[in-house]
Write a protein that holds these residues in place. Structure first.
Motif, PDB file in Angstrom:
ATOM      1  N   ARG A 195       0.678  -1.108   0.004  1.00 10.68           N
ATOM      2  CA  ARG A 195      -0.082  -0.010  -0.094  1.00 10.68           C
ATOM      3  C   ARG A 195       0.998   1.328  -0.008  1.00 10.68           C
ATOM      4  O   ARG A 195       2.249   1.026   0.109  1.00 10.68           O
ATOM      5  CB  ARG A 195      -0.784  -0.044   1.180  1.00 10.68           C
ATOM      6  CG  ARG A 195      -1.861  -1.339   1.240  1.00 10.68           C
ATOM      7  CD  ARG A 195      -2.932  -0.815   0.119  1.00 10.68           C
ATOM      8  NE  ARG A 195      -3.916  -1.974  -0.139  1.00 10.68           N
ATOM      9  CZ  ARG A 195      -3.903  -2.787  -0.931  1.00 10.68           C
ATOM     10  NH1 ARG A 195      -2.892  -3.046  -1.858  1.00 10.68           N
ATOM     11  NH2 ARG A 195      -4.868  -3.701  -1.138  1.00 10.68           N
ATOM     12  N   VAL A 196       0.267   2.358  -0.012  1.00  9.44           N
ATOM     13  CA  VAL A 196       1.191   3.608  -0.368  1.00  9.44           C
ATOM     14  C   VAL A 196       1.956   3.896   0.989  1.00  9.44           C
ATOM     15  O   VAL A 196       3.000   4.256   0.838  1.00  9.44           O
ATOM     16  CB  VAL A 196       0.010   4.678  -0.401  1.00  9.44           C
ATOM     17  CG1 VAL A 196       0.747   6.129  -0.187  1.00  9.44           C
ATOM     18  CG2 VAL A 196      -0.590   4.802  -1.677  1.00  9.44           C
ATOM     19  N   ILE A 221      -4.106   0.118  -6.982  1.00  8.84           N
ATOM     20  CA  ILE A 221      -4.227   1.372  -6.169  1.00  8.84           C
ATOM     21  C   ILE A 221      -3.750   2.603  -6.837  1.00  8.84           C
ATOM     22  O   ILE A 221      -2.996   3.451  -6.143  1.00  8.84           O
ATOM     23  CB  ILE A 221      -3.524   1.247  -4.732  1.00  8.84           C
ATOM     24  CG1 ILE A 221      -1.858   0.904  -4.809  1.00  8.84           C
ATOM     25  CG2 ILE A 221      -4.215   0.014  -3.807  1.00  8.84           C
ATOM     26  CD1 ILE A 221      -1.261   0.820  -3.527  1.00  8.84           C
ATOM     27  N   ASP A 223      -4.975   5.187  -8.268  1.00  6.86           N
ATOM     28  CA  ASP A 223      -5.675   6.510  -7.730  1.00  6.86           C
ATOM     29  C   ASP A 223      -5.014   6.889  -6.240  1.00  6.86           C
ATOM     30  O   ASP A 223      -4.592   7.942  -6.208  1.00  6.86           O
ATOM     31  CB  ASP A 223      -7.084   6.425  -7.560  1.00  6.86           C
ATOM     32  CG  ASP A 223      -7.784   6.530  -8.982  1.00  6.86           C
ATOM     33  OD1 ASP A 223      -7.237   7.088  -9.929  1.00  6.86           O
ATOM     34  OD2 ASP A 223      -8.920   5.992  -8.822  1.00  6.86           O
ATOM     35  N   ASP A 224      -4.937   5.908  -5.454  1.00 10.15           N
ATOM     36  CA  ASP A 224      -4.039   6.130  -4.215  1.00 10.15           C
ATOM     37  C   ASP A 224      -2.706   6.815  -4.179  1.00 10.15           C
ATOM     38  O   ASP A 224      -2.315   7.566  -3.854  1.00 10.15           O
ATOM     39  CB  ASP A 224      -3.999   4.886  -3.142  1.00 10.15           C
ATOM     40  CG  ASP A 224      -5.419   4.644  -2.918  1.00 10.15           C
ATOM     41  OD1 ASP A 224      -6.337   5.500  -2.787  1.00 10.15           O
ATOM     42  OD2 ASP A 224      -5.857   3.432  -2.498  1.00 10.15           O
ATOM     43  N   ARG A 227      -2.632  10.303  -5.802  1.00 11.07           N
ATOM     44  CA  ARG A 227      -2.915  11.314  -4.612  1.00 11.07           C
ATOM     45  C   ARG A 227      -1.752  11.571  -3.557  1.00 11.07           C
ATOM     46  O   ARG A 227      -1.306  12.435  -3.588  1.00 11.07           O
ATOM     47  CB  ARG A 227      -3.996  10.771  -3.609  1.00 11.07           C
ATOM     48  CG  ARG A 227      -5.433  11.040  -4.270  1.00 11.07           C
ATOM     49  CD  ARG A 227      -6.578  10.828  -3.411  1.00 11.07           C
ATOM     50  NE  ARG A 227      -7.072   9.321  -3.155  1.00 11.07           N
ATOM     51  CZ  ARG A 227      -7.765   8.500  -4.237  1.00 11.07           C
ATOM     52  NH1 ARG A 227      -8.307   9.454  -5.173  1.00 11.07           N
ATOM     53  NH2 ARG A 227      -8.064   7.457  -4.112  1.00 11.07           N
ATOM     54  N   GLY A 252      -8.041  10.146  -9.338  1.00  8.00           N
ATOM     55  CA  GLY A 252      -6.511  10.065  -9.253  1.00  8.00           C
ATOM     56  C   GLY A 252      -5.871  11.175 -10.010  1.00  8.00           C
ATOM     57  O   GLY A 252      -5.065  11.967  -9.560  1.00  8.00           O
TER      58      GLY A 252
END
Length: 315
Positions: A195-196, A221, A223-224, A227, A252
């Motif tokens: 994850r981010v 992910i 779009d995450d 961001r 995103g």
């Protein structure tokens, strides 16, 4: 998308296939030699293919001292045979000129990427301290361990799903010369649970001080990531940012454009995306001096009232 063809170029050189029998073909200039030997084994013993071992040793004896760039394709049937990492490491003294290595160049007909038994690829860096380019592709039992390597400039990891452990080990590595990093993060269905937050040291600019080209590709992910990149300290020193092959949508892309300036980039790669035509056009218009790739637009699947987006490579 799956892999439908073999690499035609690697490390800035044309790829030339090594014949299983007979002399090497005559070449005009530097090439990347591609060695592969596909065969199906029903025993499922999950060990190195003996046929591959013998044939590869013959190639190294024939051409080893002159090989500067090497592509390894099928090592038997990669779902049942383990990757020849130990063999490659053992051959290091007979491949003294090797500077670029691609492990895992095979098509979907030869093996699905998620089935490829690879193992820990970091011993390759220990065995080849002069290596400058490493590209690896894999799925099952795909691993990395923190390593120090003074010369590596380019590291690319292709997968339908990279684990948090794999990503963390890469970011824990000491790679002072690294300028290009490409991670295919993939989807949770294929082990892609990073994850981010797991990328925080990278996005903060705390890792790899020479980094100029960053790819966070094939990601569910996207779009995450967009961001986070909108304010990530690493972005101002990049020349190329790659979010291709993922599930990037309008939200995103809008966040990315609303964040810090991207006009310093030479290239922004968003190919294989879920942007509307209007948003794709807006990204291109906002960055007139940047090579922006918004090719290969996708449409989400609708099922039972839910919308689904897919990365380019998963299976």
């Amino acid at each position: 998308m799956t892999f439908g063809s073999h690499a035609e170029h690697f490390a800035g050189r044309p790829v030339v296939n090594v014949p299983v029998d007979g002399p090497l073909p005559t070449v005009d200039g530097p090439v990347s030699w591609r060695f592969a030997l596909w065969h199906f084994n029903e025993s499922m013993e999950y060990k190195l293919s003996e046929e591959f071992r013998v044939a590869f040793d013959r190639f190294v004896a024939q051409a080893g001292p002159s090989v500067e760039s090497l592509v390894i394709g099928s090592w038997g049937y990669a779902a049942f045979h383990t990757a020849p990492i130990a063999q490659l490491c053992a051959a290091a003294s007979r491949l003294p000129a090797l500077r670029a290595l691609f492990l895992g160049d095979m098509t979907v007909e030869e093996c699905e990427v998620s089935w490829m038994k690879v193992g820990d690829v970091s011993p390759l860096l220990t065995a080849y301290p002069q290596l400058e380019v490493l590209r690896v592709r894999g799925g099952e039992n795909f691993a990395f361990s923190p390593v120090r390597h003074a010369r590596l400039r380019e590291l690319a990891v292709e997968s339908g799903g990279l684990s948090r452990a794999f990503v963390g080990a890469v970011l824990d590595s000491d790679l002072p010369a690294l300028t290009d990093l490409e991670l295919w993060l993939g989807t949770p269905d294929y082990g892609g649970d990073a994850r981010v937050a797991d990328l925080a040291p990278l996005l903060a600019g705390e890792r790899f001080p020479q980094l100029r080209r960053l790819g966070l590709c094939n990601s569910a992910i996207a779009d995450d990531l967009a961001r986070a990149l909108a304010s990530a300290p690493v972005v101002p020193r990049l020349q190329r940012l790659d979010l291709s092959m993922g599930t990037l949508g309008d939200e995103g892309a809008a966040a990315l454009l609303a964040g810090q300036p991207l006009t310093h980039l030479a290239e922004l790669d968003l190919a294989h995306h879920y942007l509307s035509e209007e948003t794709a056009a807006a990204v291109v218009a906002a960055l007139p001096g940047v090579r922006v790739d918004v090719s290969d637009p996708q449409e989400p699947d609708e099922y039972d009232g839910e919308s689904y987006r897919y990365t380019a490579v998963s299976e």
